[in-house]
Design an enzyme around this catalytic site. Structure first.
Site, PDB file in Angstrom:
ATOM      1  N   HIS A 191       0.864  -1.202   0.000  1.00  0.00           N
ATOM      2  CA  HIS A 191       0.000   0.000   0.000  1.00  0.00           C
ATOM      3  C   HIS A 191       0.893   1.242   0.000  1.00  0.00           C
ATOM      4  CE1 HIS A 191      -3.868   2.093   1.532  1.00  0.00           C
ATOM      5  NE2 HIS A 191      -2.992   3.045   1.204  1.00  0.00           N
TER       6      HIS A 191
ATOM      7  N   HIS B 103       1.543   5.340  -1.858  1.00  0.00           N
ATOM      8  CA  HIS B 103       1.114   6.447  -2.713  1.00  0.00           C
ATOM      9  C   HIS B 103       2.355   7.046  -3.356  1.00  0.00           C
ATOM     10  CE1 HIS B 103      -2.973   6.375  -1.057  1.00  0.00           C
ATOM     11  NE2 HIS B 103      -2.368   5.995   0.049  1.00  0.00           N
TER      12      HIS B 103
ATOM     13  N   LYS C  98      -9.347  -0.698  -5.810  1.00  0.00           N
ATOM     14  CA  LYS C  98      -9.390  -0.077  -4.486  1.00  0.00           C
ATOM     15  C   LYS C  98     -10.707   0.635  -4.295  1.00  0.00           C
ATOM     16  CE  LYS C  98      -7.667   1.820  -0.630  1.00  0.00           C
ATOM     17  NZ  LYS C  98      -6.571   2.757  -0.466  1.00  0.00           N
TER      18      LYS C  98
ATOM     19  N   HIS D 255     -10.484   0.791   1.694  1.00  0.00           N
ATOM     20  CA  HIS D 255     -10.254   1.781   2.746  1.00  0.00           C
ATOM     21  C   HIS D 255     -11.460   1.622   3.667  1.00  0.00           C
ATOM     22  CE1 HIS D 255      -8.719   5.730   4.322  1.00  0.00           C
ATOM     23  NE2 HIS D 255      -9.872   5.544   4.971  1.00  0.00           N
TER      24      HIS D 255
ATOM     25  N   HIS E 271      -4.748  -0.702   5.962  1.00  0.00           N
ATOM     26  CA  HIS E 271      -4.252   0.074   7.110  1.00  0.00           C
ATOM     27  C   HIS E 271      -5.178  -0.002   8.326  1.00  0.00           C
ATOM     28  CE1 HIS E 271      -6.924   2.839   5.065  1.00  0.00           C
ATOM     29  NE2 HIS E 271      -6.028   3.246   4.208  1.00  0.00           N
TER      30      HIS E 271
ATOM     31  N   ASP F 217       1.285   2.520   3.617  1.00  0.00           N
ATOM     32  CA  ASP F 217       0.429   3.697   3.398  1.00  0.00           C
ATOM     33  C   ASP F 217       1.273   4.976   3.419  1.00  0.00           C
ATOM     34  OD1 ASP F 217      -1.799   5.175   2.810  1.00  0.00           O
ATOM     35  OD2 ASP F 217      -2.535   5.241   4.871  1.00  0.00           O
TER      36      ASP F 217
HETATM   37  C1  NCD Z   1      -3.703   8.839   1.849  1.00  0.00           C
HETATM   38  C2  NCD Z   1      -3.291   9.861   0.786  1.00  0.00           C
HETATM   39  O1  NCD Z   1      -2.862  10.957   1.155  1.00  0.00           O
HETATM   40  O2  NCD Z   1      -3.390   9.558  -0.401  1.00  0.00           O
HETATM   41  N1  NCD Z   1      -3.830   9.505   3.114  1.00  0.00           N
HETATM   42  C3  NCD Z   1      -3.827   8.943   4.344  1.00  0.00           C
HETATM   43  O3  NCD Z   1      -4.015   9.657   5.317  1.00  0.00           O
HETATM   44  N2  NCD Z   1      -3.617   7.661   4.539  1.00  0.00           N
HETATM   45  C4  NCD Z   1      -4.943   8.137   1.409  1.00  0.00           C
HETATM   46  C5  NCD Z   1      -5.325   6.928   2.235  1.00  0.00           C
HETATM   47  O4  NCD Z   1      -4.753   5.862   2.081  1.00  0.00           O
HETATM   48  O5  NCD Z   1      -6.235   7.051   3.056  1.00  0.00           O
HETATM   49 ZN    ZN Z   2      -3.299   4.980   1.514  1.00  0.00          ZN
END
Ligand code: NCD
Ligand code: ZN
Length: 347
Positions: free
Chosen positions: A16, A18, A98, A135, A170, A243
């Site tokens: 996971h 970003h 997702k 999520h 998460h 995450d």
């Molecule tokens: C994530 C993001 O900024 O893309 N933010 C977070 O607080 N975890 C998105 C997510 O996974 O919820």
């Molecule tokens: Zn995330």
């Protein structure tokens, strides 16, 4: 706590992450490729990764920036997807869809309000072998209760469609841990580094710490302890997903700060520290390079990463973002990465 000076791990997976887009993508992808062999890349871009062409383009952009790392692709799964679109997404390399509930996190305004909205797509998802990553927060609910209030629809979905693999992403509560444990083998959960360490008090108990603000928000000590127990337990339903969610410093230190913790610059070093201090280093390889691969039906990675017990200080800023544990001392440092070593007898 082990006293060994070095530690050899199989090159790990992060299920996971970003990596963002445009001018930011290259730096974040290279940071992830520092240690991870594979990362499951989240699709909440603007515009989102929705179609086969988006997957193919995003994948090649990541590969161009970080050729040594395999991006595992996910798309944003919406009720309006058709079985034909899902088949094309799979053919383009996606392994997961997702699901974002509406408005609960970054770029989720187009999300669903109830997981049952994707039930009509479940037969196609099953046939294609696409994993559904959730999520797990219920929109409109008080923020500390959002995850728990999502669990019933998650469980109902998992039980009604036992042929579809579902990941509760998460997890942040003891309730989620016990529900995932109780459900069938089609259900697993990712756990982040920061949820293994912090509670809500670290975020708002003293001065406000915007760089620890994320969704789902860190909760009680008893919740954190349940997550630690799950990660250390050797239960294959729980595996690593950082995450890691970078937002530029100015987007966090402002009147309406974005949610997300940028843990990638310390992800593996932090995990080693957490598992080491708990006396569970022997469980780390399974947590970050076996259980996730097993659940997704992927082979284990080749190659090793060697860490050395040698203190270093986390920078105050990395690529414009304040990283998790900024300015703190880390006891373990990544020393070498060997892409071809055969990871037998790893710790
Ligand atoms: C994530 C993001 O900024 O893309 N933010 C977070 O607080 N975890 C998105 C997510 O996974 O919820
Ligand atoms: Zn995330």
């Amino acid at each position: 706590m082990s006293q060994a000076a070095t530690l050899v791990l199989r090159r790990p997976d992060d299920f996971h992450v970003h990596l963002r887009q445009d001018a930011d993508l290259g730096a974040y992808a290279r940071e992830a490729s520092r240690v991870f062999a594979r990362v499951l890349v989240m699709p909440n871009l603007v515009p989102p990764i929705l179609e086969a062409a988006d997957v193919a383009k995003y994948r090649s952009g990541i590969l161009e920036a970080a050729p040594g790392m395999e991006p595992l692709m996910a798309f944003k799964l919406l009720p309006r997807h058709t079985p034909a679109q899902l088949a094309a997404l799979k053919a383009a390399g996606a392994i997961a869809g997702k699901v974002y509930p509406e408005g609960v996190t970054t770029n989720s305004e187009d999300g669903i309000t109830d997981l049952r909205q994707i039930w009509p797509l479940m037969p196609a998802l099953e046939e294609l072998g696409l994993v559904v990553c959730c999520h797990g927060e219920k929109p409109g609910v008080f923020s500390l209760d959002r995850e728990e209030r999502f669990l019933d629809e998650f469980a109902e979905t998992a039980q009604r469609f036992p042929g579809v693999r579902l990941v509760l992403e998460h997890v942040s509560t003891a309730a989620a841990v016990s529900r995932v444990r109780a459900l069938g083998s089609n259900v697993a959960a990712t756990i982040t580094l920061h949820h293994l360490e912090i509670t809500l008090d670290d975020v708002i108990g003293g001065n406000l710490k915007p760089h620890l603000f994320c969704k789902p928000i860190a909760k009680r000590p008893s919740d954190r302890d349940a997550l630690r127990e799950a990660a250390f337990s050797g239960d294959p339903k729980f595996f690593f997903g950082s995450d890691s969610a970078p937002h530029h410093k100015g987007k966090k230190e402002c009147a309406a700060g974005c949610a997300g913790v940028y843990s990638m610059p310390v992800a593996l070093e932090g995990l080693v520290d957490v598992f080491d201090r708990a006396g569970h280093l022997d469980r780390l390889d399974a947590f970050c390079s076996e259980f996730g691969a097993g659940f997704y039906g992927l082979p284990r990675n080749h190659g090793t990463v060697t860490l050395r017990r040698e203190p270093w200080t986390v920078p105050d800023i990395v690529d414009g973002v304040v990283p998790y544990r900024a300015l703190e001392q880390m006891p373990w440092r990544v020393a070498t990465l060997d892409h071809s070593a055969n990871p037998v007898n790893v710790a």
